[in-house]
Design an enzyme around this catalytic site. Structure first.
Site, PDB file in Angstrom:
ATOM      1  N   CYS A   5     -24.011 -58.840  32.922  1.00  0.00           N
ATOM      2  CA  CYS A   5     -24.551 -59.472  31.643  1.00  0.00           C
ATOM      3  C   CYS A   5     -23.640 -60.740  31.109  1.00  0.00           C
ATOM      4  O   CYS A   5     -22.771 -61.046  32.118  1.00  0.00           O
ATOM      5  CB  CYS A   5     -24.209 -58.370  30.584  1.00  0.00           C
ATOM      6  SG  CYS A   5     -24.737 -56.800  30.882  1.00  0.00           S
ATOM      7  N   CYS A 243     -14.168 -61.918  41.271  1.00  0.00           N
ATOM      8  CA  CYS A 243     -15.250 -61.509  42.167  1.00  0.00           C
ATOM      9  C   CYS A 243     -15.669 -63.120  42.457  1.00  0.00           C
ATOM     10  O   CYS A 243     -15.879 -64.109  41.936  1.00  0.00           O
ATOM     11  CB  CYS A 243     -16.292 -61.288  41.222  1.00  0.00           C
ATOM     12  SG  CYS A 243     -17.787 -61.126  41.979  1.00  0.00           S
ATOM     13  N   SER A 290     -29.392 -71.986  42.870  1.00  0.00           N
ATOM     14  CA  SER A 290     -27.928 -71.696  43.095  1.00  0.00           C
ATOM     15  C   SER A 290     -27.677 -72.184  44.559  1.00  0.00           C
ATOM     16  O   SER A 290     -26.213 -72.230  44.817  1.00  0.00           O
ATOM     17  CB  SER A 290     -27.712 -70.291  43.147  1.00  0.00           C
ATOM     18  OG  SER A 290     -28.685 -69.537  43.880  1.00  0.00           O
ATOM     19  N   ASP A 352     -29.279 -71.471  51.530  1.00  0.00           N
ATOM     20  CA  ASP A 352     -29.399 -70.543  50.311  1.00  0.00           C
ATOM     21  C   ASP A 352     -27.848 -69.842  50.304  1.00  0.00           C
ATOM     22  O   ASP A 352     -26.907 -69.989  51.068  1.00  0.00           O
ATOM     23  CB  ASP A 352     -30.183 -69.515  50.658  1.00  0.00           C
ATOM     24  CG  ASP A 352     -30.953 -68.845  49.524  1.00  0.00           C
ATOM     25  OD1 ASP A 352     -30.500 -68.941  48.342  1.00  0.00           O
ATOM     26  OD2 ASP A 352     -31.674 -67.938  49.624  1.00  0.00           O
ATOM     27  N   ASP A 353     -27.813 -69.030  48.932  1.00  0.00           N
ATOM     28  CA  ASP A 353     -26.515 -68.525  48.545  1.00  0.00           C
ATOM     29  C   ASP A 353     -26.015 -67.126  49.531  1.00  0.00           C
ATOM     30  O   ASP A 353     -25.087 -67.002  49.721  1.00  0.00           O
ATOM     31  CB  ASP A 353     -26.212 -68.474  47.306  1.00  0.00           C
ATOM     32  CG  ASP A 353     -27.300 -67.800  46.745  1.00  0.00           C
ATOM     33  OD1 ASP A 353     -27.573 -66.260  46.907  1.00  0.00           O
ATOM     34  OD2 ASP A 353     -28.347 -68.137  45.889  1.00  0.00           O
ATOM     35  N   CYS A 389     -21.207 -53.133  46.216  1.00  0.00           N
ATOM     36  CA  CYS A 389     -20.083 -53.481  45.513  1.00  0.00           C
ATOM     37  C   CYS A 389     -20.147 -52.407  44.355  1.00  0.00           C
ATOM     38  O   CYS A 389     -21.261 -52.379  43.675  1.00  0.00           O
ATOM     39  CB  CYS A 389     -20.335 -54.755  44.950  1.00  0.00           C
ATOM     40  SG  CYS A 389     -19.066 -55.134  43.561  1.00  0.00           S
ATOM     41  N   CYS A 441     -11.879 -60.739  44.959  1.00  0.00           N
ATOM     42  CA  CYS A 441     -12.316 -59.522  45.646  1.00  0.00           C
ATOM     43  C   CYS A 441     -13.514 -60.113  46.416  1.00  0.00           C
ATOM     44  O   CYS A 441     -14.543 -60.631  46.169  1.00  0.00           O
ATOM     45  CB  CYS A 441     -12.972 -58.817  44.672  1.00  0.00           C
ATOM     46  SG  CYS A 441     -13.970 -57.154  45.068  1.00  0.00           S
ATOM     47  N   CYS A 444     -17.784 -56.958  49.331  1.00  0.00           N
ATOM     48  CA  CYS A 444     -18.972 -56.829  49.682  1.00  0.00           C
ATOM     49  C   CYS A 444     -19.140 -57.433  50.927  1.00  0.00           C
ATOM     50  O   CYS A 444     -20.114 -57.028  52.042  1.00  0.00           O
ATOM     51  CB  CYS A 444     -20.121 -57.465  48.647  1.00  0.00           C
ATOM     52  SG  CYS A 444     -19.615 -59.175  48.275  1.00  0.00           S
TER      53      CYS A 444
END
Length: 451
Positions: A5, A243, A290, A352-353, A389, A441, A444
């Site tokens: 969010c 993150c 992105s 791409d990300d 994650c 972190c 993932c």
């Protein structure tokens, strides 16, 4: 119920009629962090009024609604529900009574000890099916502290929470921001004429005329009242766990996250990717939006021409932030189209990300080749996502993670790319100047969970 969010808070000594409109603008700037619901809570000095509903910010808040929301302070929220039902009950901010009166709360994050926490709250809470979010759980814990001072209630509450969380809390006379001990998610403080602002990202500041002051530190609480603010470290921070996907994907390029500009970091990632995974090609294109700055970095480093070969439909939301795979596939098909006159006959590097489920990459390679691209070489500005994650991101289970199930070569075959290359983990974490690789972190990618 996972949540990804955007949160916002503002405190003004004057201009009661402007508080909702400024909050509205701030939430518009944070719309990329969630598109399923939006809400604003205002404090008039004697009571708190909340309005929230499903939809985008501009859909939820019309002129008549904003006119009714007047006060000296406000908090706002845009929500993405990463699992479960998207319903009105789970929209935010939430309004709750406690021993000292009432408060409104907006939350970004995900707790990993919900079951443990529910043991300490009344059975009536556990038996109410509609309360399914961490946010409602946090509100209930604040209530059960029996503290009359909201700051003490928050200190007692957050000491029990385990996981990722950033909070903005509104009472009749205070605006409070809190960040978890590891600092998983970003939260920043800004100043505005006659007041202060809190937000998930500082991209929310320029649109309302606010200036960046500082990053709320991991484990820190910022209390705003009487046209001033004070800081208090309420949780120890033994080790940061920022993150890294905030820089890879989540954050807006014009934001400064964890003290470093997102656009600049993505451009550096692209440069490093070009060094690690070079290829002979005629042009570099991005997956908007992105992937744009990583693609620019790749082009600058490799000397290959950068072009805009894909056109984005600006009225379609982000395909990653969709609550189901079926919706994601549908969104990818309608939000991007190839510019045939640019890509036809060309050897293309498509940047791409990330590849999580493979939906976007497969569809775009097919789209570009159908438009006449001679070759499509896919380059990814993050390492393979091998692990789910638990702290915030909607990474699926291992059975849906392509890199956990298939080799890179098998993924290349499935997406029908002529080649496929990912940046290394050391290459990704090594581009930062103000943060050390150990500050992030990267669970993932590596499976090494900080909590």
């Amino acid at each position: 119920m996972h949540e990804e969010c955007g949160i916002f808070g503002i405190y003004l000594d004057n201009e009661k009629d402007k508080i909702a409109r400024l909050s509205y603008l701030g939430l518009l700037a944070l719309q990329h962090r969630g598109q399923e619901s939006a809400g604003i809570a205002v404090n008039s000095g004697s009571n708190i009024l909340v309005y929230r509903d499903l939809g985008l910010v501009a859909e939820v808040f019309k002129e008549g609604i904003l006119n009714t929301l007047q006060g000296i302070a406000a908090i706002g929220h845009v929500r993405y529900a990463t699992a479960g039902t998207n319903n009105w009950e789970n929209s935010q901010p939430l309004l709750q009574e406690f021993a000292g009166g009432s408060f409104a709360l907006a939350h970004n994050g995900y707790l990993i000890n919900q079951d443990e926490l529910k043991k300490y709250i009344p059975l009536t809470f556990n038996s109410t099916d509609k309360y399914t979010t961490d946010s409602s759980l946090i509100c209930e814990i604040i209530k059960t502290t029996k503290e009359k001072e909201i700051e003490k209630a928050l200190e007692k509450t957050v000491s029990q929470l385990k996981g990722a969380f950033c909070l903005v809390v509104l009472t009749e006379n205070k605006l409070i921001g809190v960040r978890d001990a590891q600092g998983f998610r970003p939260l920043v403080l800004g100043s505005i004429k006659d007041g202060f602002v809190l937000a998930s990202e500082d991209c929310a500041f320029p649109i309302i005329g606010a200036q960046y002051l500082k990053e709320v530190q991991p484990g820190e609480m910022v209390v705003i009242e009487n046209n001033g603010y004070r800081e208090k470290q309420i949780l120890p921070c033994p080790k940061k766990a920022l993150c890294i996907f905030e820089h890879v994907y989540f954050a807006r390029p014009d934001s400064n996250v964890f003290g470093e500009n997102v656009a600049e970091i993505r451009e550096k990632i692209g440069r490093r990717l070009a060094l690690e995974k070079p290829v002979d090609a005629d042009m570099v294109i991005c997956v908007p939006d992105s992937g744009r700055f990583a693609a620019l970095g790749y082009a600058h480093q490799s000397g290959i021409l950068y072009q805009e070969g894909l056109l984005k439909n600006s009225y379609i939301g982000r395909s990653y932030i969709q609550p189901s795979q079926k919706l994601r596939e549908y969104t990818v098909k309608i939000k991007l189209s190839a510019i045939t006159s640019i890509v036809s006959g060309q050897r293309i590097v498509l940047v791409d990300d990330s590849i999580v489920r493979g939906t976007t990459s497969r569809n775009l390679v097919k789209l570009l080749k159908k438009a006449g691209a001679k070759e499509v070489h896919v380059r990814i500005s993050s390492p393979p996502v091998n692990y789910s994650c638990p702290y915030d991101r909607d990474t699926p289970g291992k059975e849906e993670l392509w890199t956990n199930r298939l080799s890179i070569e098998k993924i290349r075959e499935w997406v029908d790319a002529d080649s496929l290359g990912y940046i290394s983990l050391s290459g990704l974490t090594g581009v930062f100047e103000r943060n050390n690789p150990s500050d992030f972190c990267t669970a993932c990618f590596s499976g090494e969970y900080p909590l």
